[in-house]
Motif scaffolding. Structure first.
Motif, PDB file in Angstrom:
ATOM      1  N   LEU A  18       2.529  -4.685   2.293  1.00  0.00           N
ATOM      2  CA  LEU A  18       3.774  -3.982   2.592  1.00  0.00           C
ATOM      3  C   LEU A  18       4.616  -4.771   3.592  1.00  0.00           C
ATOM      4  O   LEU A  18       5.824  -4.919   3.419  1.00  0.00           O
ATOM      5  CB  LEU A  18       3.481  -2.576   3.118  1.00  0.00           C
ATOM      6  CG  LEU A  18       4.704  -1.736   3.485  1.00  0.00           C
ATOM      7  CD1 LEU A  18       5.625  -1.526   2.294  1.00  0.00           C
ATOM      8  CD2 LEU A  18       4.250  -0.396   4.067  1.00  0.00           C
ATOM      9  N   LEU A  19       3.969  -5.289   4.636  1.00  0.00           N
ATOM     10  CA  LEU A  19       4.696  -6.079   5.633  1.00  0.00           C
ATOM     11  C   LEU A  19       5.324  -7.317   5.004  1.00  0.00           C
ATOM     12  O   LEU A  19       6.471  -7.678   5.301  1.00  0.00           O
ATOM     13  CB  LEU A  19       3.778  -6.472   6.785  1.00  0.00           C
ATOM     14  CG  LEU A  19       3.289  -5.323   7.660  1.00  0.00           C
ATOM     15  CD1 LEU A  19       2.222  -5.815   8.626  1.00  0.00           C
ATOM     16  CD2 LEU A  19       4.429  -4.642   8.392  1.00  0.00           C
ATOM     17  N   GLU A  20       4.601  -7.957   4.112  1.00  0.00           N
ATOM     18  CA  GLU A  20       5.120  -9.134   3.409  1.00  0.00           C
ATOM     19  C   GLU A  20       6.317  -8.759   2.533  1.00  0.00           C
ATOM     20  O   GLU A  20       7.332  -9.456   2.499  1.00  0.00           O
ATOM     21  CB  GLU A  20       4.005  -9.746   2.567  1.00  0.00           C
ATOM     22  CG  GLU A  20       4.357 -11.053   1.913  1.00  0.00           C
ATOM     23  CD  GLU A  20       3.165 -11.626   1.151  1.00  0.00           C
ATOM     24  OE1 GLU A  20       3.370 -11.997  -0.019  1.00  0.00           O
ATOM     25  OE2 GLU A  20       2.054 -11.696   1.714  1.00  0.00           O
ATOM     26  N   TRP A  21       6.189  -7.639   1.830  1.00  0.00           N
ATOM     27  CA  TRP A  21       7.257  -7.163   0.961  1.00  0.00           C
ATOM     28  C   TRP A  21       8.521  -6.857   1.776  1.00  0.00           C
ATOM     29  O   TRP A  21       9.623  -7.287   1.434  1.00  0.00           O
ATOM     30  CB  TRP A  21       6.798  -5.917   0.199  1.00  0.00           C
ATOM     31  CG  TRP A  21       7.869  -5.283  -0.619  1.00  0.00           C
ATOM     32  CD1 TRP A  21       8.586  -4.172  -0.311  1.00  0.00           C
ATOM     33  CD2 TRP A  21       8.368  -5.730  -1.880  1.00  0.00           C
ATOM     34  NE1 TRP A  21       9.499  -3.896  -1.302  1.00  0.00           N
ATOM     35  CE2 TRP A  21       9.380  -4.844  -2.278  1.00  0.00           C
ATOM     36  CE3 TRP A  21       8.046  -6.795  -2.706  1.00  0.00           C
ATOM     37  CZ2 TRP A  21      10.083  -4.980  -3.469  1.00  0.00           C
ATOM     38  CZ3 TRP A  21       8.750  -6.933  -3.899  1.00  0.00           C
ATOM     39  CH2 TRP A  21       9.750  -6.033  -4.266  1.00  0.00           C
ATOM     40  N   VAL A  22       8.348  -6.132   2.860  1.00  0.00           N
ATOM     41  CA  VAL A  22       9.482  -5.760   3.703  1.00  0.00           C
ATOM     42  C   VAL A  22      10.138  -7.011   4.290  1.00  0.00           C
ATOM     43  O   VAL A  22      11.364  -7.129   4.312  1.00  0.00           O
ATOM     44  CB  VAL A  22       9.037  -4.770   4.803  1.00  0.00           C
ATOM     45  CG1 VAL A  22      10.103  -4.591   5.862  1.00  0.00           C
ATOM     46  CG2 VAL A  22       8.685  -3.419   4.175  1.00  0.00           C
ATOM     47  N   SER A  23       9.343  -7.946   4.738  1.00  0.00           N
ATOM     48  CA  SER A  23       9.880  -9.184   5.306  1.00  0.00           C
ATOM     49  C   SER A  23      10.606 -10.031   4.266  1.00  0.00           C
ATOM     50  O   SER A  23      11.531 -10.775   4.606  1.00  0.00           O
ATOM     51  CB  SER A  23       8.758 -10.015   5.932  1.00  0.00           C
ATOM     52  OG  SER A  23       8.235  -9.342   7.043  1.00  0.00           O
ATOM     53  N   GLY A  24      10.227  -9.927   3.020  1.00  0.00           N
ATOM     54  CA  GLY A  24      10.857 -10.693   1.956  1.00  0.00           C
ATOM     55  C   GLY A  24      12.187 -10.141   1.480  1.00  0.00           C
ATOM     56  O   GLY A  24      12.869 -10.757   0.657  1.00  0.00           O
ATOM     57  N   TYR A  25      12.583  -8.997   1.984  1.00  0.00           N
ATOM     58  CA  TYR A  25      13.820  -8.331   1.574  1.00  0.00           C
ATOM     59  C   TYR A  25      15.035  -9.258   1.689  1.00  0.00           C
ATOM     60  O   TYR A  25      15.892  -9.269   0.822  1.00  0.00           O
ATOM     61  CB  TYR A  25      14.002  -7.086   2.441  1.00  0.00           C
ATOM     62  CG  TYR A  25      15.209  -6.241   2.166  1.00  0.00           C
ATOM     63  CD1 TYR A  25      15.371  -5.602   0.947  1.00  0.00           C
ATOM     64  CD2 TYR A  25      16.174  -6.032   3.152  1.00  0.00           C
ATOM     65  CE1 TYR A  25      16.465  -4.780   0.706  1.00  0.00           C
ATOM     66  CE2 TYR A  25      17.263  -5.210   2.933  1.00  0.00           C
ATOM     67  CZ  TYR A  25      17.409  -4.585   1.705  1.00  0.00           C
ATOM     68  OH  TYR A  25      18.499  -3.764   1.469  1.00  0.00           O
ATOM     69  N   CYS A  26      15.082 -10.038   2.744  1.00  0.00           N
ATOM     70  CA  CYS A  26      16.239 -10.908   2.990  1.00  0.00           C
ATOM     71  C   CYS A  26      16.232 -12.170   2.137  1.00  0.00           C
ATOM     72  O   CYS A  26      17.270 -12.814   1.995  1.00  0.00           O
ATOM     73  CB  CYS A  26      16.294 -11.297   4.465  1.00  0.00           C
ATOM     74  SG  CYS A  26      16.548  -9.888   5.544  1.00  0.00           S
ATOM     75  N   THR A  27      15.099 -12.532   1.562  1.00  0.00           N
ATOM     76  CA  THR A  27      15.004 -13.794   0.819  1.00  0.00           C
ATOM     77  C   THR A  27      14.789 -13.610  -0.687  1.00  0.00           C
ATOM     78  O   THR A  27      15.013 -14.550  -1.440  1.00  0.00           O
ATOM     79  CB  THR A  27      13.868 -14.673   1.376  1.00  0.00           C
ATOM     80  OG1 THR A  27      12.635 -13.938   1.322  1.00  0.00           O
ATOM     81  CG2 THR A  27      14.162 -15.081   2.813  1.00  0.00           C
TER      82      THR A  27
END
Length: 172
Positions: free
Chosen positions: A123-132
């Motif tokens: 989930l943390l990876e998914w959320v962090s990937g939102y901008c890229t």
């Protein structure tokens, strides 16, 4: 008169919480787009696009007051004919990450708190990937949808004050 509110944003941006609060105020029902964007009983298996769209249309057709929420820009982009108010939640990555870490157990999504906690890294990876990311669930796609949206719209960036920021619309 039919009332539609569409809430769009990153995972853990506050969409579900705002949707429930607004629905309570309007006497509306909420559709979490996760329920139509994925096949029931399957992990990360989307249905045919036409099936998801049909489910969304069926929900909207059965209710006069409705709140639709999710990160699925492609589905929300199909709603302008229903003249919704579009609400784009953009509290920033740090707020979404904090919400991931602080979330209560979600029994509707996970069999146990332990199972939910095991998936926190993803989930943390998914959320962090939102901008890229470049898909319909990305910041880029959400901004493009918001900027090109022809109807009434709000961008909200203060999670603790979303409902207060929507108050002028709720009173109208």
């Amino acid at each position: 008169m039919a009332t539609t509110l569409a809430i769009l944003g990153n995972s853990r941006s506050g969409k579900s919480t705002l949707a429930q609060a607004v629905a309570a105020r309007l006497g509306a029902e909420v559709l979490d787009l996760d329920t139509v964007a994925w096949q029931t009983g399957e992990v990360a298996v989307p249905p045919a696009a036409a099936a998801a769209q049909a489910d969304l249309e069926a929900f909207c057709g059965r209710r006069a007051a409705r709140v639709v929420e999710g990160c699925y820009g492609d589905l929300i982009a199909t709603l302008p004919h229903r003249a919704p108010l579009l609400v784009f939640l953009e509290p920033g990555e740090a707020a979404c990450i904090a919400h991931c870490r602080d979330r209560p157990w979600e029994p509707h999504n996970y069999a146990s708190r332990a199972e939910q906690d095991q998936r926190l890294g993803y989930l943390l990876e998914w959320v962090s990937g939102y901008c890229t990311r470049g898909d319909s669930m990305s910041l880029h796609a959400h901004r493009a949808l918001y900027e090109g949206y022809p109807g009434r719209k709000f961008m909200l960036q203060r999670p603790g004050q979303y409902l207060e920021d929507l108050e002028p619309w709720l009173r109208s």
